[in-house]
Design a protein around this motif. Structure first.
Motif, PDB file in Angstrom:
ATOM      1  N   ILE A   1     -41.811  18.885  -1.196  1.00  0.00           N
ATOM      2  CA  ILE A   1     -42.137  20.261  -0.839  1.00  0.00           C
ATOM      3  C   ILE A   1     -43.659  20.402  -0.884  1.00  0.00           C
ATOM      4  CG2 ILE A   1     -39.880  21.040  -1.592  1.00  0.00           C
ATOM      5  CD1 ILE A   1     -41.084  22.103  -4.131  1.00  0.00           C
ATOM      6  N   TRP A   2     -44.158  21.625  -0.670  1.00  0.00           N
ATOM      7  CA  TRP A   2     -45.626  21.749  -0.683  1.00  0.00           C
ATOM      8  C   TRP A   2     -46.059  23.139  -1.065  1.00  0.00           C
ATOM      9  CZ3 TRP A   2     -48.735  23.263   4.062  1.00  0.00           C
ATOM     10  CH2 TRP A   2     -47.932  23.820   5.073  1.00  0.00           C
ATOM     11  N   TYR A   3     -47.251  23.221  -1.641  1.00  0.00           N
ATOM     12  CA  TYR A   3     -47.808  24.526  -1.982  1.00  0.00           C
ATOM     13  C   TYR A   3     -48.941  24.821  -1.011  1.00  0.00           C
ATOM     14  CZ  TYR A   3     -51.281  21.737  -4.628  1.00  0.00           C
ATOM     15  OH  TYR A   3     -52.252  20.844  -4.995  1.00  0.00           O
ATOM     16  N   HIS A   4     -49.020  26.079  -0.606  1.00  0.00           N
ATOM     17  CA  HIS A   4     -50.081  26.442   0.323  1.00  0.00           C
ATOM     18  C   HIS A   4     -50.346  27.931   0.220  1.00  0.00           C
ATOM     19  CE1 HIS A   4     -47.313  28.348   3.258  1.00  0.00           C
ATOM     20  NE2 HIS A   4     -46.502  27.308   3.080  1.00  0.00           N
ATOM     21  N   ASP A   5     -51.466  28.355   0.786  1.00  0.00           N
ATOM     22  CA  ASP A   5     -51.818  29.756   0.732  1.00  0.00           C
ATOM     23  C   ASP A   5     -50.864  30.585   1.597  1.00  0.00           C
ATOM     24  OD1 ASP A   5     -53.834  31.727  -0.275  1.00  0.00           O
ATOM     25  OD2 ASP A   5     -53.731  32.203   1.867  1.00  0.00           O
ATOM     26  N   HIS A   6     -50.673  31.853   1.226  1.00  0.00           N
ATOM     27  CA  HIS A   6     -49.762  32.730   1.968  1.00  0.00           C
ATOM     28  C   HIS A   6     -50.314  34.151   2.038  1.00  0.00           C
ATOM     29  CE1 HIS A   6     -45.920  33.535   3.849  1.00  0.00           C
ATOM     30  NE2 HIS A   6     -45.376  32.419   3.391  1.00  0.00           N
ATOM     31  N   ALA A   7     -51.637  34.322   1.962  1.00  0.00           N
ATOM     32  CA  ALA A   7     -52.231  35.669   1.930  1.00  0.00           C
ATOM     33  C   ALA A   7     -51.967  36.402   3.231  1.00  0.00           C
ATOM     34  CB  ALA A   7     -53.735  35.563   1.681  1.00  0.00           C
TER      35      ALA A   7
ATOM     36  N   VAL B   1     -39.405  28.192  12.658  1.00  0.00           N
ATOM     37  CA  VAL B   1     -39.018  29.321  11.812  1.00  0.00           C
ATOM     38  C   VAL B   1     -38.729  28.841  10.395  1.00  0.00           C
ATOM     39  CG1 VAL B   1     -37.312  31.144  11.459  1.00  0.00           C
ATOM     40  CG2 VAL B   1     -38.102  30.591  13.779  1.00  0.00           C
ATOM     41  N   HIS B   2     -39.336  29.500   9.429  1.00  0.00           N
ATOM     42  CA  HIS B   2     -39.126  29.154   8.020  1.00  0.00           C
ATOM     43  C   HIS B   2     -38.495  30.331   7.289  1.00  0.00           C
ATOM     44  CE1 HIS B   2     -39.527  27.994   3.927  1.00  0.00           C
ATOM     45  NE2 HIS B   2     -40.604  28.708   3.673  1.00  0.00           N
ATOM     46  N   ILE B   3     -37.452  30.039   6.521  1.00  0.00           N
ATOM     47  CA  ILE B   3     -36.818  31.057   5.686  1.00  0.00           C
ATOM     48  C   ILE B   3     -36.992  30.628   4.229  1.00  0.00           C
ATOM     49  CG2 ILE B   3     -34.710  32.369   5.241  1.00  0.00           C
ATOM     50  CD1 ILE B   3     -33.742  31.430   8.049  1.00  0.00           C
ATOM     51  N   HIS B   4     -37.573  31.524   3.441  1.00  0.00           N
ATOM     52  CA  HIS B   4     -37.838  31.223   2.041  1.00  0.00           C
ATOM     53  C   HIS B   4     -36.542  31.166   1.224  1.00  0.00           C
ATOM     54  CE1 HIS B   4     -42.368  32.257   1.532  1.00  0.00           C
ATOM     55  NE2 HIS B   4     -42.133  31.967   2.793  1.00  0.00           N
ATOM     56  N   PHE B   5     -36.597  30.520   0.058  1.00  0.00           N
ATOM     57  CA  PHE B   5     -35.643  30.685  -1.030  1.00  0.00           C
ATOM     58  C   PHE B   5     -34.322  29.927  -0.874  1.00  0.00           C
ATOM     59  CE2 PHE B   5     -32.387  33.533  -3.148  1.00  0.00           C
ATOM     60  CZ  PHE B   5     -32.678  33.114  -4.437  1.00  0.00           C
TER      61      PHE B   5
ATOM     62  N   MET C   1     -39.266  35.678   5.776  1.00  0.00           N
ATOM     63  CA  MET C   1     -38.926  34.745   6.854  1.00  0.00           C
ATOM     64  C   MET C   1     -40.024  34.904   7.895  1.00  0.00           C
ATOM     65  SD  MET C   1     -35.700  34.474   9.454  1.00  0.00           S
ATOM     66  CE  MET C   1     -35.699  36.098  10.180  1.00  0.00           C
ATOM     67  N   HIS C   2     -40.480  33.785   8.459  1.00  0.00           N
ATOM     68  CA  HIS C   2     -41.578  33.896   9.428  1.00  0.00           C
ATOM     69  C   HIS C   2     -41.682  32.643  10.269  1.00  0.00           C
ATOM     70  CE1 HIS C   2     -44.063  31.200   6.907  1.00  0.00           C
ATOM     71  NE2 HIS C   2     -43.490  31.821   5.890  1.00  0.00           N
ATOM     72  N   CYS C   3     -42.459  32.775  11.344  1.00  0.00           N
ATOM     73  CA  CYS C   3     -42.816  31.596  12.114  1.00  0.00           C
ATOM     74  C   CYS C   3     -43.880  30.833  11.330  1.00  0.00           C
ATOM     75  CB  CYS C   3     -43.361  31.990  13.476  1.00  0.00           C
ATOM     76  SG  CYS C   3     -43.877  30.552  14.436  1.00  0.00           S
ATOM     77  N   HIS C   4     -43.766  29.503  11.258  1.00  0.00           N
ATOM     78  CA  HIS C   4     -44.735  28.711  10.498  1.00  0.00           C
ATOM     79  C   HIS C   4     -45.845  28.140  11.378  1.00  0.00           C
ATOM     80  CE1 HIS C   4     -46.103  26.910   6.777  1.00  0.00           C
ATOM     81  NE2 HIS C   4     -45.016  27.333   6.146  1.00  0.00           N
ATOM     82  N   ASN C   5     -45.882  28.539  12.650  1.00  0.00           N
ATOM     83  CA  ASN C   5     -47.152  28.418  13.362  1.00  0.00           C
ATOM     84  C   ASN C   5     -47.982  29.517  12.708  1.00  0.00           C
ATOM     85  OD1 ASN C   5     -49.344  28.894  15.066  1.00  0.00           O
ATOM     86  ND2 ASN C   5     -48.208  28.224  16.886  1.00  0.00           N
TER      87      ASN C   5
ATOM     88  N   VAL D   1     -50.118  32.111  -3.599  1.00  0.00           N
ATOM     89  CA  VAL D   1     -49.693  30.710  -3.532  1.00  0.00           C
ATOM     90  C   VAL D   1     -48.181  30.621  -3.390  1.00  0.00           C
ATOM     91  CG1 VAL D   1     -49.834  28.440  -4.566  1.00  0.00           C
ATOM     92  CG2 VAL D   1     -51.617  30.125  -5.052  1.00  0.00           C
ATOM     93  N   HIS D   2     -47.746  29.996  -2.320  1.00  0.00           N
ATOM     94  CA  HIS D   2     -46.318  29.780  -2.102  1.00  0.00           C
ATOM     95  C   HIS D   2     -45.992  28.308  -2.310  1.00  0.00           C
ATOM     96  CE1 HIS D   2     -42.338  29.778  -0.484  1.00  0.00           C
ATOM     97  NE2 HIS D   2     -42.650  29.191   0.646  1.00  0.00           N
ATOM     98  N   LEU D   3     -44.976  28.034  -3.127  1.00  0.00           N
ATOM     99  CA  LEU D   3     -44.478  26.659  -3.233  1.00  0.00           C
ATOM    100  C   LEU D   3     -43.290  26.555  -2.278  1.00  0.00           C
ATOM    101  CD1 LEU D   3     -44.500  23.846  -4.325  1.00  0.00           C
ATOM    102  CD2 LEU D   3     -43.346  24.657  -6.380  1.00  0.00           C
ATOM    103  N   HIS D   4     -43.578  26.021  -1.104  1.00  0.00           N
ATOM    104  CA  HIS D   4     -42.645  26.030   0.020  1.00  0.00           C
ATOM    105  C   HIS D   4     -41.566  24.959  -0.208  1.00  0.00           C
ATOM    106  CE1 HIS D   4     -42.131  25.927   4.671  1.00  0.00           C
ATOM    107  NE2 HIS D   4     -41.106  25.343   4.086  1.00  0.00           N
ATOM    108  N   GLY D   5     -40.329  25.442  -0.420  1.00  0.00           N
ATOM    109  CA  GLY D   5     -39.226  24.517  -0.682  1.00  0.00           C
ATOM    110  C   GLY D   5     -38.655  24.683  -2.083  1.00  0.00           C
TER     111      GLY D   5
END
Ligand code: C2O
Ligand code: CU
Ligand code: CU
Length: 557
Positions: A195-201, A462-466, A518-522, A158-162
């Motif tokens: 922000i939002w939480y979503h799966d990140h497996a 493109v999304h960069i965490h943290f 860091m990853h593409c969020h498509n 579970v990632h809390l994005h943001g």
């Protein structure tokens, strides 16, 4: 003010029986290597399932009532100590929901709803904010899914994005919660934002999020309250998703040979093409694009099938909080472009319209559109029916939060990342994901410029965490006015170079270290395998250093 996040964690620990010890990032004695991430069985990824029969043309438009996702209340709060702690519990489980009344759709859910419940929390670190910490216990009861005749466990992360979470609470893709395990995630609620939480497996994020594992998380603070923006029932989440439904109501996951996934049913908060009855007053909308691949160009119109001129929305916030001033967008030419994982907040002032006016939130195909898909069915999102008068004490201020611009001259380095397609995969600098490789190593406190380049073909969000970032330029030109605030997702369009700037490790008022993705969020691109990681500081513990526990070891929060 020096805030004491770790003290708060320890405080939480003293109060909470059985809570996993959150490791102090500065204590490298506790460090594990990345390769110590426990392996859950993964199985082969099956080919996409197709169905010729699709339901979308039979679904009525603007008939189903708009609804907000449920609000999640803490099951326990600890008020003592330097910073109060609220404990929440979310069970990941299969559920059946009525996306279409009368038809059951099987989803994988957070607490049984699509999307998951909204958490609203007070954040911020100044005394007047009365900020709080959160602990969210995620319990995996998803069991298995049948793939090509085999039962494969549905592993999650579970990632809390943001949120600037410690790495071990950031939903690292290899830090998997297997079925019948749970994990307690700690969140510092450092600043106000949608922000939002979503799966990140790992390898499975697109499928897991598509099946329903996404929800909104709102952090509020005192400064925001002083702007007197619309609040309470007039502060409204809009979670956008596009899905594909078979005639029996089941979800069709078709990522077109690992390229992208476009649905033909447009949903807001889990309802296809809803109709929202509104009063003649201002509303604040928090829009989240939770779609797998689709970018939306949002425009208001009084007509369903064409654009009427002069309809206005005022953008007040982006991914990481309020802008410094509202940005007015006027139809038909000015759209709010929102790529996967981006968040924007805007105000609509319905008092500008007569009673009984209908206003559509549309997604027309602009020539600038980043989508490969321009399905006519998702060109209108929802309808607002202006049906009553109501008093309005809220305001739309000229100025919002002050944004301190980061100075490119203070950057210690510029790093370049190229997002491209190989014959079989999506890559960053020609490399696919490798949990043992770190591609950038900024030091805490460093200001850096990252140059994100797209070799063409597809748009990459493109999304960069943290860290929170500012966009410096797009191909040397200024970004759009509403991209001027703090952001964590950047549309990098065909043949575009987007330069972004950040200060590493300092968001929570403390210098944090660790490995982040860091990853593409498509999400289809992310899974195959447009993802890398960076490490802030040296010798930080593994992001897998707070592993999940078996459900049999659960103790009450
Ligand atoms: Cu919203 Cu790494 O994800
Ligand atoms: Cu994130
Ligand atoms: Cu991409």
């Amino acid at each position: 003010m020096k805030l004491n996040r770790r003290e708060a964690v320890k405080l939480g620990l003293m109060g909470v029986g059985g809570l996993l010890l959150p490791f102090d990032s500065s204590n490298s004695a506790l460090a594990q290597t990345i390769s110590d991430c426990p392996e859950c069985p993964r199985g082969e990824i099956p080919p996409p399932t197709f169905s010729q029969e699709e339901l979308s043309h039979q679904i009525p438009r603007f008939e189903y009532p708009f609804k907000k996702p449920p609000l999640l209340k803490p099951i326990r709060s600890y008020e003592n100590g330097e910073r109060p702690l609220d404990c929440y519990e979310i069970t990941m489980k299969k559920a059946q929901v009525d996306i279409i009344p009368g038809l059951k759709t099987k989803i994988w859910s957070y607490n049984g709803t699509l999307p998951g419940p909204v958490i609203r929390q007070r954040g911020g670190f100044r005394d007047e904010d009365q900020g709080r910490d959160s602990l969210v216990r995620f319990i995996n009861k998803l069991g298995t899914s049948e793939e090509n005749g085999a039962e494969i466990p549905i592993n999650t992360s579970v990632h809390l994005h943001g949120m600037a979470s410690l790495p071990e609470y950031d939903g690292y893709a290899e830090d998997l919660i297997c079925p019948n395990q749970f994990k307690d995630y700690f969140y510092p609620n450092d600043r106000a934002a949608t922000i939002w939480y979503h799966d990140h497996a790992i390898d499975r994020t697109s499928r897991n999020v598509y099946m329903g594992l996404a929800g909104m998380y709102i952090v509020e603070d005192e400064e925001e309250r002083q702007f007197n923006l619309p609040q309470g029932e007039y502060d409204v989440p809009l979670i956008l998703q596009d899905l594909r439904l078979a005639d029996d109501g089941s979800l069709i996951f078709n990522d077109r040979g690992q390229r992208s996934l476009y649905g033909d049913v447009s949903l807001v908060n889990g309802v296809p093409w809803p109709c929202m009855k509104v009063a003649r007053r201002k509303y604040r909308f928090r829009v989240l694009n939770a779609s797998t691949s689709r970018t939306y160009d949002l425009v208001l119109s009084q007509k369903e099938n064409r654009l009427t001129p002069g309809e206005k929305m005022y953008v007040i916030g982006s991914d990481c909080g309020l802008l410094d001033a509202p940005v007015e967008l006027t139809s038909p030419l000015q759209a709010l472009v929102i790529a996967p994982a981006e968040r924007y907040e805007f105000i609509i002032d319905f008092s500008q319209y007569d009673l009984e006016t209908n206003l559509y939130l549309r997604n027309p195909p602009f020539s600038s559109s980043s989508n490969i898909d321009s399905d006519a069915r998702v060109q209108t999102i929802m309808r607002f029916d202006i049906e009553r008068d109501e008093p309005d004490n809220s305001s739309l201020p000229d100025k919002l939060r002050e944004i301190k611009r980061l100075d490119p001259n203070q950057a210690v380095t510029t790093r370049k990342f190229r997002f491209q397609r190989s014959s079989t995969q999506w890559l960053i600098n020609n490399k696919s994901w490798n949990k043992n490789r770190v591609d950038a190593n900024p030091q805490p406190g460093d200001i850096e410029i990252w140059e994100l380049t797209n070799n063409g073909g597809w748009m990459h969000p493109v999304h960069i965490h943290f860290v929170d970032w500012q966009i410096l330029d797009r191909n040397g030109r200024k970004p759009l006015a509403y991209e001027g605030g703090w952001k964590d997702v950047f549309r990098v369009d065909h043949f575009e170079t987007v330069r972004v700037i950040a200060e590493f490790g300092r968001r929570s008022g403390d210098y944090l270290q660790g490995r982040f993705m860091m990853h593409c969020h498509n999400l289809v691109h992310e899974d195959h395998s447009m993802m890398t990681q960076f490490e802030v500081g040296q010798n930080a513990p593994s992001p897998c250093s707070a592993p999940p526990l078996p459900i049999s070891e659960i103790t009450p929060l």
